[in-house]
Design an enzyme around this catalytic site. Structure first.
Site, short mmCIF file in Angstrom:
data_model
loop_
_atom_site.label_atom_id
_atom_site.label_comp_id
_atom_site.label_asym_id
_atom_site.label_seq_id
_atom_site.Cartn_x
_atom_site.Cartn_y
_atom_site.Cartn_z
NE ARG A 1 -4.09 -2.12 1.79
CZ ARG A 1 -4.95 -2.64 2.63
NH1 ARG A 1 -4.85 -2.40 3.93
NH2 ARG A 1 -5.93 -3.41 2.20
CG HIS B 1 -3.41 -1.75 -7.58
ND1 HIS B 1 -2.23 -2.26 -8.08
CD2 HIS B 1 -3.19 -0.43 -7.37
CE1 HIS B 1 -1.34 -1.30 -8.17
NE2 HIS B 1 -1.90 -0.19 -7.75
CD GLU B 2 -1.72 -4.47 -3.71
OE1 GLU B 2 -2.05 -5.05 -2.66
OE2 GLU B 2 -1.33 -5.08 -4.72
N GLY B 3 -6.48 -2.49 -2.17
CA GLY B 3 -7.48 -1.91 -1.28
C GLY B 3 -8.04 -0.64 -1.87
CD GLN C 1 -6.44 1.46 1.80
OE1 GLN C 1 -5.94 1.67 2.89
NE2 GLN C 1 -6.22 0.32 1.13
#
Length: 613
Positions: A314, A458-460, A465
């Site tokens: 992240r 991507h990645e959350g 978040q």
């Protein structure tokens, strides 16, 4: 001011990274060695990545039925990157690393994101994958898989999402069953057979390295054969594309991992993105179907282990978004300085007999350039500050390390989400500065926007978040993380109050911080998560703007002090102060509007009937 000049200022003048050499882990380093790494990465990015960035955008990876082909330029760049040693830059000398501070490593990696994020994205995944195994793998797993990833022999991925589950990891259905009665006695770890599908796997299939190491989340069925619902039943497995022996040598056996298809993307096209089938029987191994995987850690602890890689990723995503924004800023700044159009406004209006002026002399173009500068340089300072917290967490005194870990927990959702939103907006302004030309492929700014659009997903995603920040981070340990962050912000405010040029900004930041505190309490006043979290994204945006204002004020204090030093680059320092002023005047006021809907627990979105759409 170029990225290198900005990075040098942030590293040495603001974060004082040379002081890290006083710690045992970094004792063999100094500014000279740090600069040597930065120089090497700057040159490698310029030589191998930047020249082919447009090429890999137009020549997408393709599948011939047996293997995925990527442009030869990507292969050359990946090999050059692996040979540079940067995959193991922060690792111990004993495993071939450089023992670089994380903050220097990230500043160096930024050159590659800026030059061609779609050329060498395998590096982030590979090093993150190996770092996970160094933290949670067995001694032999570290030796066989992680060390070969650091050496560039193997590349890595991250296999979480599934077609039917997306970001909802509690709903994954990939199964892992013991592989025979002796499954626990395999030296590489308890051996399982995996069956399932994983979606959105970057670099899931390629020929860039000898092998691909897939860390796969899957569930081990209970005695009744059923999967445990939720995230408690998730375990983590190493699933190599090709099987290896205990020395890390390929056995010649292909694992039962098959490419089901390539995803064709808006941007980030140089990196193949795949749907993978595990255990479908296309490559039966050792007489039966099912991909062989080795358990990492304990059963049921897969998500905890995987978060080691996810949190690292992240921050890396935030830095990548920052550098795409920075690349667009530099391109539009250069264009604005050299594109003649229009004439200056005068008492008698425009004089058509006078020569045209560069568009940078128009106030609105300067507004767009200042916005890009304030967002991108502010985001860069945040990412490097977070990296500096990583160094403090790992090498600081116990109390300092604990505080750094807590601050990093608080800031990770912002470090990922804020650059992903606002450096994307910076790319949009870079297109606007170019006018119609920006919308064509004659200039690189349209590609920067397309490449950057992925980073909010991507990645959350942004929404995830936001839920993490308001639903978990600000209330963890009774709000201790928020209190610690507020104390750091207040310390900067107190320093600013003693500097006449910056005292007004200190007051404005104090007011924004107080509003964040009030809104946080108001959101949770009823104790109903559905009410509190309905406006989590506006909360994330307000919180992020408050954090960036704090970062800018701290950087501005450093710049203001630098003006009195002999030999200072006055233009660069004045530019930092102007960018800080722009952010406080144009962006920080948005915080109040965002927080109004949070504090009132506005139910507009929550109660909107789907039929009304």
């Amino acid at each position: 001011m170029s990225y290198r000049q900005t990075a040098d200022f942030l590293l040495y003048d603001w974060l004082h990274v040379e002081t890290l050499q006083q710690r045992a882990r970094f004792a063999e380093h100094n500014r000279e060695t740090f600069d040597a790494v930065l120089d090497m990465c700057e040159k490698l990015a310029a030589d191998k990545f930047a020249p082919v960035n447009r090429l890999v955008d137009t020549e997408e990876p393709w599948f011939d039925g047996e293997k995925v082909h990527v442009p030869e330029a990507s292969v050359a760049a990946a090999r050059a990157y692996a040979e540079s040693g940067m995959l193991a830059a922060a690792q111990d000398y004993e495993v071939g690393g450089m023992q670089l501070p994380c903050v220097v490593e990230m500043a160096a990696h930024a050159f590659f994101s800026k030059a061609g994020i779609g050329v060498g994205g395998a590096g982030m995944l590979t090093s993150g994958n190996a770092n996970l195994l160094m933290a949670h793998g067995s001694e032999l797993q570290r030796e066989v898989f992680a060390k070969n990833e650091f050496a560039g022999r193997f590349f890595g991925t991250m296999c979480l999402s599934e077609p039917q589950a997306g970001s909802s990891l509690s709903d994954i259905v990939t199964r892992a069953t013991p592989d025979g009665d002796d499954f626990e006695r395999d030296p590489l770890g308890p051996r399982y057979r995996l069956r399932g599908n994983k979606m959105w796997i970057s670099n899931g299939e390629h020929e860039l390295a000898e092998n691909i190491v897939h860390p796969v989340l899957a569930k081990i069925p209970g005695p009744d054969g059923k999967l445990v619902p939720g995230t408690r039943g998730i375990s983590l497995f190493i699933v190599p594309k090709k099987l290896v022996d205990t020395d890390g040598q390929l056995t010649g056996e292909r694992n039962d991992v098959a490419l089901a298809g390539l995803n064709h993307k808006l941007g980030y096209r140089g990196i193949p993105n795949t749907l993978l089938n595990f255990g479908e029987g296309k490559y039966p191994v050792r007489g039966s179907a099912g991909a062989i995987g080795y358990l990492v850690g304990k059963p049921g602890e897969g998500l905890r282990c995987m978060f080691h890689m996810m949190n690292e990723a992240r921050i890396a995503v935030g830095l990548g978004a920052t550098m795409l924004g920075y690349a667009g800023y530099e391109a539009s700044l250069d264009y604005a300085k050299n594109r003649p159009q229009g004439r200056p406004m005068g008492p008698g209006g425009k004089d058509a007999t006078q020569p045209q002026i560069p568009i940078i002399r128009h106030a609105d173009v300067r507004r767009m350039l200042l916005a890009q500068k304030s967002w991108c340089e502010g985001a860069l300072a945040l990412e490097l500050y977070c990296a500096r917290l990583v160094d403090e967490q790992h090498t600081g005194a116990p109390d300092d390390a604990a505080q750094a870990a807590m601050l990093l927990e608080m800031l990770t959702p912002i470090a990922k989400s804020w650059p992903s939103e606002w450096c994307l907006e910076a790319n949009s302004l870079a297109i606007q500065v170019h006018g119609g030309y920006g919308y064509t492929r004659d200039f690189p700014v349209e590609q920067y926007w397309r490449d950057n659009r992925l980073n909010m997903i991507h990645e959350g995603t942004h929404g995830i978040q936001a839920l993490d920040l308001l639903g978990r981070k600000v209330v963890m340990d009774g709000g201790k993380g928020l209190q610690l962050l507020a104390s750091r912000i207040n310390a900067t405010i107190e320093r600013a109050m003693r500097v006449p040029e910056l005292a007004g900004f200190g007051n404005e930041l104090a007011a924004a911080l107080a509003e964040v505190g009030r809104a946080t309490k108001a959101a949770w006043a009823t104790g109903n998560p559905e009410e509190a979290l309905a406006n989590a994204v506006p909360y994330l945006q307000a919180f992020g703007h408050t954090v960036i204002a704090w970062i800018w004020l701290d950087v501005a204090l450093c710049a203001q002090a630098g003006l009195s030093q002999s030999g200072a680059d006055e233009a660069a320092l004045r530019g930092k102060l102007a960018a800080c002023r722009f952010f406080f005047r144009h962006d920080l006021p948005k915080v109040a509007a965002w927080l109004r809907v949070v504090a009132s627990r506005d139910d507009t979105c929550r109660t909107m009937d789907e039929a009304w759409f």
